[in-house]
Design a protein around this motif. Structure first.
Motif, mmCIF file in Angstrom:
data_model
loop_
_atom_site.group_PDB
_atom_site.id
_atom_site.type_symbol
_atom_site.label_atom_id
_atom_site.label_comp_id
_atom_site.label_asym_id
_atom_site.label_seq_id
_atom_site.Cartn_x
_atom_site.Cartn_y
_atom_site.Cartn_z
ATOM 1 N N PRO A 65 0.815 -1.222 0.000
ATOM 2 C CA PRO A 65 0.000 0.000 0.000
ATOM 3 C C PRO A 65 0.848 1.272 0.000
ATOM 4 O O PRO A 65 1.922 1.314 0.592
ATOM 5 N N GLY A 66 0.342 2.287 -0.666
ATOM 6 C CA GLY A 66 1.009 3.580 -0.699
ATOM 7 C C GLY A 66 0.778 4.319 0.604
ATOM 8 O O GLY A 66 -0.306 4.838 0.858
ATOM 9 N N VAL A 67 1.791 4.366 1.443
ATOM 10 C CA VAL A 67 1.600 4.843 2.812
ATOM 11 C C VAL A 67 1.346 6.353 2.860
ATOM 12 O O VAL A 67 0.407 6.814 3.524
ATOM 13 N N ILE A 68 2.156 7.135 2.166
ATOM 14 C CA ILE A 68 2.007 8.590 2.247
ATOM 15 C C ILE A 68 0.623 8.985 1.735
ATOM 16 O O ILE A 68 -0.100 9.770 2.361
ATOM 17 N N ALA A 69 0.247 8.427 0.597
ATOM 18 C CA ALA A 69 -1.034 8.792 -0.010
ATOM 19 C C ALA A 69 -2.206 8.324 0.846
ATOM 20 O O ALA A 69 -3.225 9.026 0.953
ATOM 21 N N PRO A 115 7.602 4.740 1.372
ATOM 22 C CA PRO A 115 6.867 3.502 1.661
ATOM 23 C C PRO A 115 5.680 3.308 0.719
ATOM 24 O O PRO A 115 4.788 4.135 0.655
ATOM 25 N N GLY A 116 5.682 2.188 0.017
ATOM 26 C CA GLY A 116 4.605 1.899 -0.925
ATOM 27 C C GLY A 116 4.582 2.823 -2.122
ATOM 28 O O GLY A 116 3.530 3.030 -2.733
ATOM 29 N N ALA A 117 5.729 3.384 -2.474
ATOM 30 C CA ALA A 117 5.820 4.268 -3.646
ATOM 31 C C ALA A 117 5.240 3.572 -4.884
ATOM 32 O O ALA A 117 5.242 2.347 -4.961
#
Lengths: 419, 419
Positions: A278-282, B228-230
């Protein structure tokens, strides 16, 4: 006729007015495009910074555990579930709307009664839904049948139909389907339902459980205020949990991702719909957006937001009819059938009129017509931050743009890459 | 034997040493897990903040044009292309590795000679590649054949094989395949190749064009330092551009997304591999990560980084052999066959030893064995920021952990969700 003073008074009396402070809105702009890209919540910048510098920069890989990154698609999914009438553990954040349409159409076809080989959708559905449906139909040897404007789904749901996929609120017109009624009709005919909530979740009360729906998907960047290209979400009815297949069987949807086994074993329930990492920042940014809607719960939640949204769109349509001749109102006037936007059409000039309004600080958008449909000027209202006076001022600016004929200036007809 | 002073001297003489300043690294940590999650580039936090508050918050929907959001998957894709021997316009940022594996396997099967119905991969490939391959094989009625450790791909490439999918550098052992040689063998036998670059791009020179490869995919969050998760990326050889199909035919891969037509028409070339709306914040963060590698170009680029990486991993393996008995070195000692990591195994205690090292500030990771493979202690080196003295200190800490037997303390055997 409503005056600007009347609009100001309605804002002064609006119990939801304080919610606007949850957003960082640019000065001097009337933003009526939250149905395309929601505004920036005030909490997001700091939260994203914390994720980047603290969780990623300082704690690095450890944050998958210590900061709960691994649970993020589920934690945010549970919050979105509260907005769409779903239960905890039934909805996850993952991928894009397009990718999720693919997942749920494949899942639904896998559950459909044998011999059913038709997918029904509507010609005016958002194109990505249709493009994905075309791909899935080709792969499965199915036919894709599209409802024409004005047709009712029930008319097309015969014994060959496996899946009915509709967008709850139409992106062009803001027209809203009766989710419960249509789902019941579909089920009577043995048809599974896929609901796209992109233009309804967060603006209109949605009750997936009450409607008995089968699958749903939606995006995070419109009324959920999750940021540009925010991750999407996907829901499956608990009736189907553990039964449906996941073609995009990535490791994060595995029953035990960190066992690193050779063979795929799907996680229980909706968790299998998480595919890759999973895209953590987003997803952290999306959570801030969803939190702006949950912050409305003490104020009456989506029911209260919906009442305000209907008042705003009604006022917009009324003022256009009263003050700006020459536009057709393409959105339903019936409250029961209208989402959170007002769409106008006009035989010519739609694109340039929208650009002229933007130059005056009133941001709506333009959607080109195709297949015989008219060009559309779209104005979305977001009851969390749109004020009555914004609606009044927007229509006044539209009146001035038309009266002055300034939209005919050639600088407003320079097409942009994204229109 | 190399002493700590020798290691310090090598750092002092290292022309690449200034590149470490491109990163915000936590004090007191020796980070040897950039092969799992790359460290935070110094530029990322400010860039992400600019995207959130400026591009999104202030300019809102307009940024799709004015800030170039719409071109972001291509702009960052072109930068990644420079790291993997691909041309401009051949590679795009999109979705996750898992989703991209699905896309390219489907595309490759669509291009394969009729009658070929076998996908070959390897049992020790990263599980998500295998899980997706299982799904694709099931959908297409193909057989998935897995190379056992020690087997060579050419031995399995007969006239039934459509696609060979390998990960260039193995996630468990760091063993590297000869991309050019194997691709040539595959093509001689009429087999298309899919290369997963997750553990090689950014750490090892990759030359997709020179190798004549067919498709490639990779992730953004390891050696590309994207967070993370890019988002991941996907490449297709220009030989196949315009010819391959895209099952996840989302609107952003359409030839004219903003024409909003009913029927899907793929964009030319690789652009069709952009599916849904791109994640802007995450892709902007990824760009900062990729820029850290492009910043090495004046220092000799990936060739120079590769030389340093090999020296670092060689030193690590040598020091373990010299100073810490009881471990087998699972990574190839041959420079030609080793990626940018050193993997150790031991009959017992691997998990606890890694945890004990982390408690001492040396961050590697643990990968459980399955299917008869040993548990692995992984130590990745990132030549952009790993120093020779870091390697020396890490091995010294490992020596102390083993000598003191502190890893036997039960607190180090508490399994975390992510291991």
């Amino acid at each position: 006729m409503t005056t600007r003073n009347d609009a100001e008074k309605r804002d002064a009396d609006d119990p939801l007015a304080p919610l606007r402070d949850l957003f960082d809105l640019p000065e001097g702009t009337i933003y009526l495009d939250g149905n395309s890209l929601g505004a920036l919540p005030r909490a997001t910048a700091a939260r994203v910074q914390e994720v980047v510098t603290g969780e990623w920069g300082d704690a690095l890989i450890e944050s998958w555990n210590s900061a709960g990154w691994i649970a993020l698609p589920h934690r945010v999914g549970d919050k979105i579930a509260r907005l769409v009438g779903a239960g905890a553990g039934e909805l996850v954040v993952a991928d894009s709307t397009s990718v999720n349409v693919y997942k749920v159409l494949k899942a639904a076809l896998g559950l459909a009664e044998p011999g059913r080989d038709v997918i029904v959708s509507e010609r005016t559905n958002f194109p990505t839904d249709l493009y994905i449906a075309q791909s899935v139909a080709r792969e499965h040897g199915c036919e894709l049948v599209l409802l024409e404007p004005g047709e009712q789904p029930a008319d097309r749901l015969d014994e060959r139909v496996a899946v009915l996929m509709l967008t709850h609120v139409n992106y062009r017109t803001g027209a809203m389907w009766d989710m419960a009624g249509i789902t019941a009709q579909a089920h009577e005919r043995g048809v599974l339902t896929v609901w796209d909530l992109c233009h309804s979740a967060g603006a209109v009360p949605v009750d997936l459980t009450g409607a008995g729906a089968d699958f749903a998907i939606g995006c995070g960047y419109k009324f959920l205020n999750g940021g540009p290209g925010a991750p999407a979400y996907v829901w499956a009815s608990p009736r189907h949990a553990d039964r449906f297949a996941q073609p995009l069987s990535g490791w994060m949807g595995h029953a035990a991702p960190f066992a690193f086994t050779t063979d795929y074993e799907p996680a229980p329930g909706i968790a299998r719909y998480v595919s890759g990492t999973p895209g953590v920042i987003a997803t952290a940014a999306l959570e801030c957006g969803v939190d702006t809607l949950l912050a409305a719960e003490p104020y009456g939640g989506l029911a209260a937001l919906r009442r305000k949204s209907l008042e705003l769109t009604r006022l917009f349509a009324d003022l256009v009819e009263e003050r700006v001749p020459g536009f057709a109102i393409e959105s339903p006037r019936d409250d029961e059938r209208r989402g959170s936007q007002v769409c106008l059409s006009r035989p010519e000039g739609g694109y340039a009129i929208v650009q002229a309004l933007i130059a005056r600080g009133v941001v709506g958008d333009f959607r080109v017509g195709s297949d015989g449909l008219p060009d559309i000027l779209r104005f979305g209202v977001t009851p969390l931050y749109t004020r009555f006076v914004d609606v009044w001022d927007a229509v006044e600016q539209l009146r001035q743009v038309m009266e002055s004929a300034e939209w005919r200036d050639e600088r407003f007809d320079q097409r942009l890459a994204v229109t």
